[in-house]
Design a protein around this motif. Structure first.
Motif, PDB file in Angstrom:
ATOM      1  N   ALA A  29     -10.242  -6.704  54.746  1.00  0.00           N
ATOM      2  CA  ALA A  29      -9.034  -6.116  55.342  1.00  0.00           C
ATOM      3  C   ALA A  29      -8.519  -4.970  54.471  1.00  0.00           C
ATOM      4  CB  ALA A  29      -7.954  -7.187  55.490  1.00  0.00           C
ATOM      5  N   PRO A  30      -7.773  -4.024  55.085  1.00  0.00           N
ATOM      6  CA  PRO A  30      -7.188  -2.931  54.305  1.00  0.00           C
ATOM      7  C   PRO A  30      -6.389  -3.458  53.114  1.00  0.00           C
ATOM      8  CG  PRO A  30      -6.913  -2.529  56.639  1.00  0.00           C
ATOM      9  CD  PRO A  30      -7.442  -3.931  56.505  1.00  0.00           C
ATOM     10  N   GLY A  31      -6.633  -2.867  51.950  1.00  0.00           N
ATOM     11  CA  GLY A  31      -5.933  -3.257  50.733  1.00  0.00           C
ATOM     12  C   GLY A  31      -6.531  -4.442  50.002  1.00  0.00           C
ATOM     13  N   ASP A  32      -7.469  -5.145  50.618  1.00  0.00           N
ATOM     14  CA  ASP A  32      -8.101  -6.317  49.996  1.00  0.00           C
ATOM     15  C   ASP A  32      -9.395  -5.932  49.294  1.00  0.00           C
ATOM     16  OD1 ASP A  32      -6.074  -7.924  50.890  1.00  0.00           O
ATOM     17  OD2 ASP A  32      -7.240  -8.889  52.476  1.00  0.00           O
ATOM     18  N   SER A  33      -9.931  -6.894  48.540  1.00  0.00           N
ATOM     19  CA  SER A  33     -11.196  -6.680  47.845  1.00  0.00           C
ATOM     20  C   SER A  33     -11.986  -7.980  47.771  1.00  0.00           C
ATOM     21  CB  SER A  33     -10.963  -6.131  46.442  1.00  0.00           C
ATOM     22  OG  SER A  33     -10.306  -7.084  45.637  1.00  0.00           O
ATOM     23  N   GLU A  34     -13.251  -7.849  47.500  1.00  0.00           N
ATOM     24  CA  GLU A  34     -14.146  -8.989  47.260  1.00  0.00           C
ATOM     25  C   GLU A  34     -14.817  -8.769  45.928  1.00  0.00           C
ATOM     26  OE1 GLU A  34     -14.855 -11.812  48.914  1.00  0.00           O
ATOM     27  OE2 GLU A  34     -13.442 -11.384  50.520  1.00  0.00           O
ATOM     28  N   GLY A  35     -15.016  -9.839  45.208  1.00  0.00           N
ATOM     29  CA  GLY A  35     -15.633  -9.732  43.890  1.00  0.00           C
ATOM     30  C   GLY A  35     -14.569  -9.561  42.834  1.00  0.00           C
ATOM     31  N   GLY A  36     -14.926  -8.881  41.783  1.00  0.00           N
ATOM     32  CA  GLY A  36     -13.988  -8.659  40.695  1.00  0.00           C
ATOM     33  C   GLY A  36     -14.727  -8.461  39.402  1.00  0.00           C
ATOM     34  N   PRO A  37     -13.991  -8.392  38.317  1.00  0.00           N
ATOM     35  CA  PRO A  37     -14.603  -8.028  37.043  1.00  0.00           C
ATOM     36  C   PRO A  37     -15.693  -8.984  36.563  1.00  0.00           C
ATOM     37  CG  PRO A  37     -12.288  -8.643  36.749  1.00  0.00           C
ATOM     38  CD  PRO A  37     -12.562  -8.628  38.211  1.00  0.00           C
ATOM     39  N   ASP A  38     -15.653 -10.233  36.995  1.00  0.00           N
ATOM     40  CA  ASP A  38     -16.673 -11.195  36.548  1.00  0.00           C
ATOM     41  C   ASP A  38     -17.653 -11.571  37.649  1.00  0.00           C
ATOM     42  OD1 ASP A  38     -15.582 -11.339  33.961  1.00  0.00           O
ATOM     43  OD2 ASP A  38     -14.053 -12.740  34.674  1.00  0.00           O
ATOM     44  N   ASN A  39     -17.562 -10.925  38.816  1.00  0.00           N
ATOM     45  CA  ASN A  39     -18.444 -11.247  39.935  1.00  0.00           C
ATOM     46  C   ASN A  39     -19.824 -10.615  39.718  1.00  0.00           C
ATOM     47  OD1 ASN A  39     -19.086 -12.203  42.624  1.00  0.00           O
ATOM     48  ND2 ASN A  39     -19.021 -10.051  43.215  1.00  0.00           N
ATOM     49  N   ARG A  40     -20.839 -11.445  39.764  1.00  0.00           N
ATOM     50  CA  ARG A  40     -22.213 -10.945  39.661  1.00  0.00           C
ATOM     51  C   ARG A  40     -23.150 -11.958  40.290  1.00  0.00           C
ATOM     52  NH1 ARG A  40     -23.241 -10.049  33.602  1.00  0.00           N
ATOM     53  NH2 ARG A  40     -21.029  -9.732  33.542  1.00  0.00           N
ATOM     54  N   HIS A  41     -24.283 -11.460  40.743  1.00  0.00           N
ATOM     55  CA  HIS A  41     -25.335 -12.321  41.283  1.00  0.00           C
ATOM     56  C   HIS A  41     -26.468 -12.282  40.260  1.00  0.00           C
ATOM     57  CE1 HIS A  41     -22.991 -11.995  44.884  1.00  0.00           C
ATOM     58  NE2 HIS A  41     -23.172 -10.699  44.921  1.00  0.00           N
ATOM     59  N   ARG A  42     -26.538 -13.307  39.451  1.00  0.00           N
ATOM     60  CA  ARG A  42     -27.506 -13.309  38.355  1.00  0.00           C
ATOM     61  C   ARG A  42     -28.950 -13.401  38.825  1.00  0.00           C
ATOM     62  NH1 ARG A  42     -24.601 -13.886  33.667  1.00  0.00           N
ATOM     63  NH2 ARG A  42     -22.552 -14.795  33.891  1.00  0.00           N
ATOM     64  N   GLY A  43     -29.159 -13.945  40.031  1.00  0.00           N
ATOM     65  CA  GLY A  43     -30.530 -14.147  40.478  1.00  0.00           C
ATOM     66  C   GLY A  43     -30.973 -13.281  41.630  1.00  0.00           C
ATOM     67  N   ALA A  44     -30.130 -12.337  42.099  1.00  0.00           N
ATOM     68  CA  ALA A  44     -30.495 -11.572  43.298  1.00  0.00           C
ATOM     69  C   ALA A  44     -29.958 -10.148  43.257  1.00  0.00           C
ATOM     70  CB  ALA A  44     -29.964 -12.271  44.542  1.00  0.00           C
ATOM     71  N   ASP A  45     -30.723  -9.233  43.837  1.00  0.00           N
ATOM     72  CA  ASP A  45     -30.250  -7.880  44.103  1.00  0.00           C
ATOM     73  C   ASP A  45     -29.481  -7.915  45.417  1.00  0.00           C
ATOM     74  OD1 ASP A  45     -31.632  -6.804  41.880  1.00  0.00           O
ATOM     75  OD2 ASP A  45     -33.428  -6.454  43.078  1.00  0.00           O
ATOM     76  N   GLN A  46     -28.439  -7.098  45.532  1.00  0.00           N
ATOM     77  CA  GLN A  46     -27.651  -7.003  46.759  1.00  0.00           C
ATOM     78  C   GLN A  46     -27.741  -5.578  47.295  1.00  0.00           C
ATOM     79  OE1 GLN A  46     -23.482  -7.942  46.299  1.00  0.00           O
ATOM     80  NE2 GLN A  46     -22.977  -7.355  48.389  1.00  0.00           N
ATOM     81  N   TRP A  47     -28.161  -5.453  48.528  1.00  0.00           N
ATOM     82  CA  TRP A  47     -28.165  -4.171  49.236  1.00  0.00           C
ATOM     83  C   TRP A  47     -27.002  -4.230  50.208  1.00  0.00           C
ATOM     84  CZ3 TRP A  47     -32.342  -0.426  49.139  1.00  0.00           C
ATOM     85  CH2 TRP A  47     -33.331  -0.734  48.205  1.00  0.00           C
ATOM     86  N   LEU A  48     -26.034  -3.321  50.079  1.00  0.00           N
ATOM     87  CA  LEU A  48     -24.823  -3.306  50.894  1.00  0.00           C
ATOM     88  C   LEU A  48     -24.821  -2.040  51.737  1.00  0.00           C
ATOM     89  CD1 LEU A  48     -21.269  -4.189  49.779  1.00  0.00           C
ATOM     90  CD2 LEU A  48     -21.681  -1.960  50.810  1.00  0.00           C
ATOM     91  N   TYR A  49     -24.765  -2.215  53.061  1.00  0.00           N
ATOM     92  CA  TYR A  49     -24.709  -1.092  54.005  1.00  0.00           C
ATOM     93  C   TYR A  49     -23.355  -1.116  54.695  1.00  0.00           C
ATOM     94  CZ  TYR A  49     -25.668   1.966  57.926  1.00  0.00           C
ATOM     95  OH  TYR A  49     -25.604   2.988  58.844  1.00  0.00           O
ATOM     96  N   VAL A  50     -22.640   0.015  54.673  1.00  0.00           N
ATOM     97  CA  VAL A  50     -21.324   0.094  55.300  1.00  0.00           C
ATOM     98  C   VAL A  50     -21.497   0.433  56.779  1.00  0.00           C
ATOM     99  CG1 VAL A  50     -19.068   1.216  55.289  1.00  0.00           C
ATOM    100  CG2 VAL A  50     -20.245   0.787  53.126  1.00  0.00           C
ATOM    101  N   VAL A  51     -21.093  -0.507  57.619  1.00  0.00           N
ATOM    102  CA  VAL A  51     -21.163  -0.339  59.065  1.00  0.00           C
ATOM    103  C   VAL A  51     -19.954   0.461  59.561  1.00  0.00           C
ATOM    104  CG1 VAL A  51     -21.192  -1.581  61.272  1.00  0.00           C
ATOM    105  CG2 VAL A  51     -22.468  -2.479  59.319  1.00  0.00           C
ATOM    106  N   ALA A  52     -18.759   0.150  59.033  1.00  0.00           N
ATOM    107  CA  ALA A  52     -17.528   0.829  59.448  1.00  0.00           C
ATOM    108  C   ALA A  52     -16.495   0.726  58.343  1.00  0.00           C
ATOM    109  CB  ALA A  52     -16.986   0.198  60.731  1.00  0.00           C
ATOM    110  N   GLY A  53     -15.613   1.723  58.306  1.00  0.00           N
ATOM    111  CA  GLY A  53     -14.521   1.705  57.343  1.00  0.00           C
ATOM    112  C   GLY A  53     -14.811   2.527  56.102  1.00  0.00           C
ATOM    113  N   THR A  54     -13.855   2.483  55.179  1.00  0.00           N
ATOM    114  CA  THR A  54     -13.993   3.182  53.901  1.00  0.00           C
ATOM    115  C   THR A  54     -13.609   2.240  52.778  1.00  0.00           C
ATOM    116  OG1 THR A  54     -11.739   4.052  54.046  1.00  0.00           O
ATOM    117  CG2 THR A  54     -13.510   5.481  54.857  1.00  0.00           C
ATOM    118  N   GLY A  55     -14.204   2.491  51.624  1.00  0.00           N
ATOM    119  CA  GLY A  55     -13.913   1.619  50.503  1.00  0.00           C
ATOM    120  C   GLY A  55     -14.348   2.223  49.186  1.00  0.00           C
ATOM    121  N   LEU A  56     -14.312   1.379  48.188  1.00  0.00           N
ATOM    122  CA  LEU A  56     -14.697   1.758  46.837  1.00  0.00           C
ATOM    123  C   LEU A  56     -15.518   0.641  46.237  1.00  0.00           C
ATOM    124  CD1 LEU A  56     -14.260   3.731  44.385  1.00  0.00           C
ATOM    125  CD2 LEU A  56     -12.340   2.248  43.758  1.00  0.00           C
ATOM    126  N   ALA A  57     -16.663   0.986  45.674  1.00  0.00           N
ATOM    127  CA  ALA A  57     -17.484   0.024  44.937  1.00  0.00           C
ATOM    128  C   ALA A  57     -17.280   0.295  43.457  1.00  0.00           C
ATOM    129  CB  ALA A  57     -18.948   0.184  45.300  1.00  0.00           C
TER     130      ALA A  57
END
Length: 113
Positions: A29-57
């Motif tokens: 949602a607008p103004g929200d976020s997922e993850g954070g300073p300690d969020n990581r996937h130690r065992g997997a690569d993540q491919w993220l494709y933006v379908v709609a909207g704008t954000g910041l990684a």
């Protein structure tokens, strides 16, 4: 073969996985976020494709603007956060190699797929 119609409802939802990869949809949602300073996937690569909207990684303290059509790769172990900086829902399609989550969206331990 597997096939599923994606709904892109709010939150994170695993679509399905195969032996070596996994697909999931994430809506922020607008103004929200997922993850954070300690969020990581130690065992997997993540491919993220933006379908709609704008954000910041924010990946390992580097910032990258996101918009519809953006493709971002977050390599295994990289700390990351995805923020919705727009006025509409940020909808992303994510692929994990190998699978990173169980069917309920709980993170798998490293090396477990």
């Amino acid at each position: 073969m597997k096939c599923k119609a994606l709904r892109f409802g709010k939150g994170f939802r695993v679509a399905f996985d195969a032996r070596r990869a996994q697909a999931a949809e994430m809506v922020i949602a607008p103004g929200d976020s997922e993850g954070g300073p300690d969020n990581r996937h130690r065992g997997a690569d993540q491919w993220l494709y933006v379908v709609a909207g704008t954000g910041l990684a924010i990946v390992e303290d580097r910032r990258k603007a996101l918009k519809a059509g953006s493709l971002l790769v977050i390599e295994r172990g990289e700390r990351h956060e995805i923020r919705n900086t727009g006025r509409t829902l940020l909808k992303t399609l994510n692929f994990y190699h190998p699978p990173a989550f169980d069917a309920d969206g709980e993170l798998l331990s490293p090396g477990r797929s």
